[in-house]
Write a protein that holds these residues in place. Sequence first.
Motif, PDB file in Angstrom:
ATOM      1  N   ALA A  70      36.294  42.579  47.124  1.00 36.16           N
ATOM      2  CA  ALA A  70      37.287  41.728  46.474  1.00 36.16           C
ATOM      3  C   ALA A  70      38.648  42.403  46.412  1.00 36.16           C
ATOM      4  O   ALA A  70      38.779  43.617  46.590  1.00 36.16           O
ATOM      5  N   ILE A  71      39.651  41.588  46.125  1.00 35.60           N
ATOM      6  CA  ILE A  71      40.996  42.056  45.796  1.00 35.60           C
ATOM      7  C   ILE A  71      41.177  41.849  44.295  1.00 35.60           C
ATOM      8  O   ILE A  71      40.873  40.773  43.770  1.00 35.60           O
ATOM      9  N   ALA A  72      41.637  42.892  43.605  1.00 32.48           N
ATOM     10  CA  ALA A  72      41.643  42.841  42.145  1.00 32.48           C
ATOM     11  C   ALA A  72      42.827  43.627  41.580  1.00 32.48           C
ATOM     12  O   ALA A  72      43.578  44.287  42.310  1.00 32.48           O
ATOM     13  N   ARG A  73      42.970  43.543  40.268  1.00 28.23           N
ATOM     14  CA  ARG A  73      43.931  44.354  39.517  1.00 28.23           C
ATOM     15  C   ARG A  73      43.155  45.201  38.509  1.00 28.23           C
ATOM     16  O   ARG A  73      42.171  44.747  37.918  1.00 28.23           O
ATOM     17  N   ILE A  74      43.603  46.426  38.331  1.00 31.20           N
ATOM     18  CA  ILE A  74      42.973  47.278  37.329  1.00 31.20           C
ATOM     19  C   ILE A  74      43.226  46.693  35.942  1.00 31.20           C
ATOM     20  O   ILE A  74      44.369  46.426  35.553  1.00 31.20           O
ATOM     21  N   ALA A  75      42.142  46.474  35.188  1.00 30.28           N
ATOM     22  CA  ALA A  75      42.260  45.945  33.822  1.00 30.28           C
ATOM     23  C   ALA A  75      41.996  47.028  32.788  1.00 30.28           C
ATOM     24  O   ALA A  75      42.606  47.030  31.717  1.00 30.28           O
ATOM     25  N   ALA A  76      41.097  47.955  33.085  1.00 29.36           N
ATOM     26  CA  ALA A  76      40.782  49.065  32.168  1.00 29.36           C
ATOM     27  C   ALA A  76      40.051  50.140  32.968  1.00 29.36           C
ATOM     28  O   ALA A  76      39.385  49.835  33.963  1.00 29.36           O
ATOM     29  N   VAL A  77      40.190  51.382  32.542  1.00 31.14           N
ATOM     30  CA  VAL A  77      39.505  52.481  33.213  1.00 31.14           C
ATOM     31  C   VAL A  77      38.815  53.370  32.184  1.00 31.14           C
ATOM     32  O   VAL A  77      39.176  53.381  31.007  1.00 31.14           O
ATOM     33  N   GLY A  78      37.807  54.125  32.652  1.00 30.35           N
ATOM     34  CA  GLY A  78      37.137  55.071  31.789  1.00 30.35           C
ATOM     35  C   GLY A  78      38.031  56.257  31.470  1.00 30.35           C
ATOM     36  O   GLY A  78      39.070  56.463  32.118  1.00 30.35           O
ATOM     37  N   PRO A  79      37.644  57.078  30.500  1.00 26.33           N
ATOM     38  CA  PRO A  79      38.500  58.170  30.034  1.00 26.33           C
ATOM     39  C   PRO A  79      38.706  59.283  31.058  1.00 26.33           C
ATOM     40  O   PRO A  79      39.614  60.101  30.909  1.00 26.33           O
ATOM     41  N   ASP A  80      37.903  59.310  32.130  1.00 23.79           N
ATOM     42  CA  ASP A  80      38.047  60.367  33.123  1.00 23.79           C
ATOM     43  C   ASP A  80      38.884  59.949  34.331  1.00 23.79           C
ATOM     44  O   ASP A  80      39.025  60.711  35.283  1.00 23.79           O
ATOM     45  N   SER A  81      39.468  58.758  34.295  1.00 25.36           N
ATOM     46  CA  SER A  81      40.325  58.321  35.391  1.00 25.36           C
ATOM     47  C   SER A  81      41.722  58.908  35.228  1.00 25.36           C
ATOM     48  O   SER A  81      42.305  58.864  34.146  1.00 25.36           O
ATOM     49  N   THR A  82      42.268  59.462  36.322  1.00 23.28           N
ATOM     50  CA  THR A  82      43.621  60.041  36.283  1.00 23.28           C
ATOM     51  C   THR A  82      44.568  59.379  37.269  1.00 23.28           C
ATOM     52  O   THR A  82      45.758  59.680  37.284  1.00 23.28           O
ATOM     53  N   LYS A  83      44.075  58.468  38.096  1.00 30.80           N
ATOM     54  CA  LYS A  83      44.873  57.886  39.178  1.00 30.80           C
ATOM     55  C   LYS A  83      45.365  56.479  38.873  1.00 30.80           C
ATOM     56  O   LYS A  83      46.529  56.149  39.141  1.00 30.80           O
ATOM     57  N   PHE A  84      44.485  55.641  38.326  1.00 30.83           N
ATOM     58  CA  PHE A  84      44.796  54.224  38.220  1.00 30.83           C
ATOM     59  C   PHE A  84      45.465  53.872  36.894  1.00 30.83           C
ATOM     60  O   PHE A  84      45.205  54.498  35.863  1.00 30.83           O
ATOM     61  N   LYS A  85      46.296  52.838  36.962  1.00 30.67           N
ATOM     62  CA  LYS A  85      46.907  52.311  35.741  1.00 30.67           C
ATOM     63  C   LYS A  85      46.735  50.789  35.732  1.00 30.67           C
ATOM     64  O   LYS A  85      46.520  50.153  36.777  1.00 30.67           O
ATOM     65  N   GLN A  86      46.829  50.221  34.572  1.00 24.73           N
ATOM     66  CA  GLN A  86      46.625  48.783  34.423  1.00 24.73           C
ATOM     67  C   GLN A  86      47.609  48.019  35.305  1.00 24.73           C
ATOM     68  O   GLN A  86      48.794  48.322  35.345  1.00 24.73           O
ATOM     69  N   GLY A  87      47.078  47.035  36.015  1.00 20.00           N
ATOM     70  CA  GLY A  87      47.909  46.204  36.876  1.00 20.00           C
ATOM     71  C   GLY A  87      47.942  46.632  38.323  1.00 20.00           C
ATOM     72  O   GLY A  87      48.430  45.884  39.188  1.00 20.00           O
ATOM     73  N   ASP A  88      47.435  47.835  38.639  1.00 10.81           N
ATOM     74  CA  ASP A  88      47.408  48.294  40.030  1.00 10.81           C
ATOM     75  C   ASP A  88      46.627  47.314  40.903  1.00 10.81           C
ATOM     76  O   ASP A  88      45.551  46.843  40.517  1.00 10.81           O
ATOM     77  N   LEU A  89      47.167  47.034  42.087  1.00 13.65           N
ATOM     78  CA  LEU A  89      46.463  46.196  43.052  1.00 13.65           C
ATOM     79  C   LEU A  89      45.468  47.061  43.812  1.00 13.65           C
ATOM     80  O   LEU A  89      45.834  48.121  44.331  1.00 13.65           O
ATOM     81  N   VAL A  90      44.215  46.600  43.895  1.00 18.20           N
ATOM     82  CA  VAL A  90      43.171  47.418  44.513  1.00 18.20           C
ATOM     83  C   VAL A  90      42.236  46.571  45.374  1.00 18.20           C
ATOM     84  O   VAL A  90      42.083  45.371  45.168  1.00 18.20           O
ATOM     85  N   PHE A  91      41.628  47.256  46.332  1.00 17.40           N
ATOM     86  CA  PHE A  91      40.512  46.710  47.088  1.00 17.40           C
ATOM     87  C   PHE A  91      39.234  47.235  46.450  1.00 17.40           C
ATOM     88  O   PHE A  91      39.089  48.447  46.242  1.00 17.40           O
ATOM     89  N   VAL A  92      38.309  46.342  46.141  1.00 14.36           N
ATOM     90  CA  VAL A  92      37.032  46.720  45.542  1.00 14.36           C
ATOM     91  C   VAL A  92      35.960  46.657  46.622  1.00 14.36           C
ATOM     92  O   VAL A  92      35.671  45.595  47.183  1.00 14.36           O
ATOM     93  N   ASP A  93      35.365  47.792  46.918  1.00 15.44           N
ATOM     94  CA  ASP A  93      34.365  47.912  47.974  1.00 15.44           C
ATOM     95  C   ASP A  93      32.968  47.645  47.421  1.00 15.44           C
ATOM     96  O   ASP A  93      32.617  48.085  46.325  1.00 15.44           O
ATOM     97  N   CYS A  94      32.147  46.953  48.204  1.00 11.58           N
ATOM     98  CA  CYS A  94      30.820  46.531  47.738  1.00 11.58           C
ATOM     99  C   CYS A  94      29.706  47.514  48.071  1.00 11.58           C
ATOM    100  O   CYS A  94      28.545  47.272  47.715  1.00 11.58           O
ATOM    101  N   ILE A  95      29.997  48.616  48.759  1.00  8.93           N
ATOM    102  CA  ILE A  95      28.955  49.580  49.126  1.00  8.93           C
ATOM    103  C   ILE A  95      28.892  50.673  48.068  1.00  8.93           C
ATOM    104  O   ILE A  95      29.822  51.460  47.911  1.00  8.93           O
ATOM    105  N   ILE A  96      27.800  50.706  47.310  1.00  7.33           N
ATOM    106  CA  ILE A  96      27.669  51.661  46.210  1.00  7.33           C
ATOM    107  C   ILE A  96      26.622  52.722  46.545  1.00  7.33           C
ATOM    108  O   ILE A  96      25.487  52.413  46.895  1.00  7.33           O
TER     109      ILE A  96
END
Length: 370
Positions: A70-96
Amino acid sequence: MAELPSSMRALVLDTTERAPEVRTVDTPKAFHGSAVVKIESSTVISYAREVVNGVRKYPFPMPLTPGFSAIARIAAVGPDSTKFKQGDLVFVDCIIHSRDEYGDVFLAGCYHGDTAGSAKLMKDVWRDWTSAEYTLVPLENVFLLDAEQLLGKLNYSLHLLNYISIAVVPYGGLKDINVSAGETVIIAPATGPFGGAAVLTALAMGANVVAMGRNKDALASLQSKINSPHVETVAITGNVEEEIVALKAAARGEADAFFDIGPPAAYQSSHITSGIRALRHSGRASLMAGYLQPVTLPYRHIMHRNITLRGTWMYTSEQVTDFVKLVETGRLDLSFCQVTSFKLEQHQEAFDKAAEDAGFAKLVVFEPHS
């Protein structure tokens, strides 16, 4: 960061015996190693209908919110995230992948994988996916996109960016056999959604393409739309010797590489043998097809010609990062793609459209917030 809503709308599948339905559910919360993303637009794959109605018999836990990338925007991140901020445009990959056992891997929202570990990971942690207004995802499955470049300079829509989720699949196989600029790669079949994406991706990588397909009209349409001197077409006729002659003529000699991404029903197709036999000495073949049955290979030819066969399921995180650069620089032109969007409530129409209109550079997406 702004507060997330306490509830959201999501498509929920309770059983493959009946259609999924849109429900109001709790909005997920981010924890260590995760992010909650607001889904702007999510891909509906061509076989999504066969997943939710059980025809493909993919194993997965239920209830389930299905989906793909999917194509998404960052809405919230865990406390160990240092890169992303709210509103960032991102590609969400389905391979986990499991973080402590890379081979435990599954296709989110679709298939729990082949190991006990991957099945556990889907069931207990990452069960619900992108057919929803918000989704909880692993941080390593989120890739930052250059919104100014993609939405501004290149003037792509959010929906159109979902073509990344289709074209990155063949990119994994093409990269694994080291397709490079100036080489000639045979792609077969080339007129479906992933085969067509392989043609565009190989061209973006600087290769020449010989595109194979059964439907001559579809092949002609593909060649006309791309309109490149670096694309030739060859029909799959069922006659291996005829196909080899035609492939070598189109390649102006022997090809460097062969990329196979046939559907399950094509496991006996002549293109598998002719594509391999049209390769030069020390040529390479990428096997990414969906065959469920054993296939016949020209063993003696492979041995005597030192042909390398490389199986690839999907792609790596590093390949996603590299592929995004192809899109952001404009080397892979997304404007070929035709996109049709649906609301979550129109899921049956979306599944039908994706299945019945599958073809070169055609894309169906959900727009959860519409």
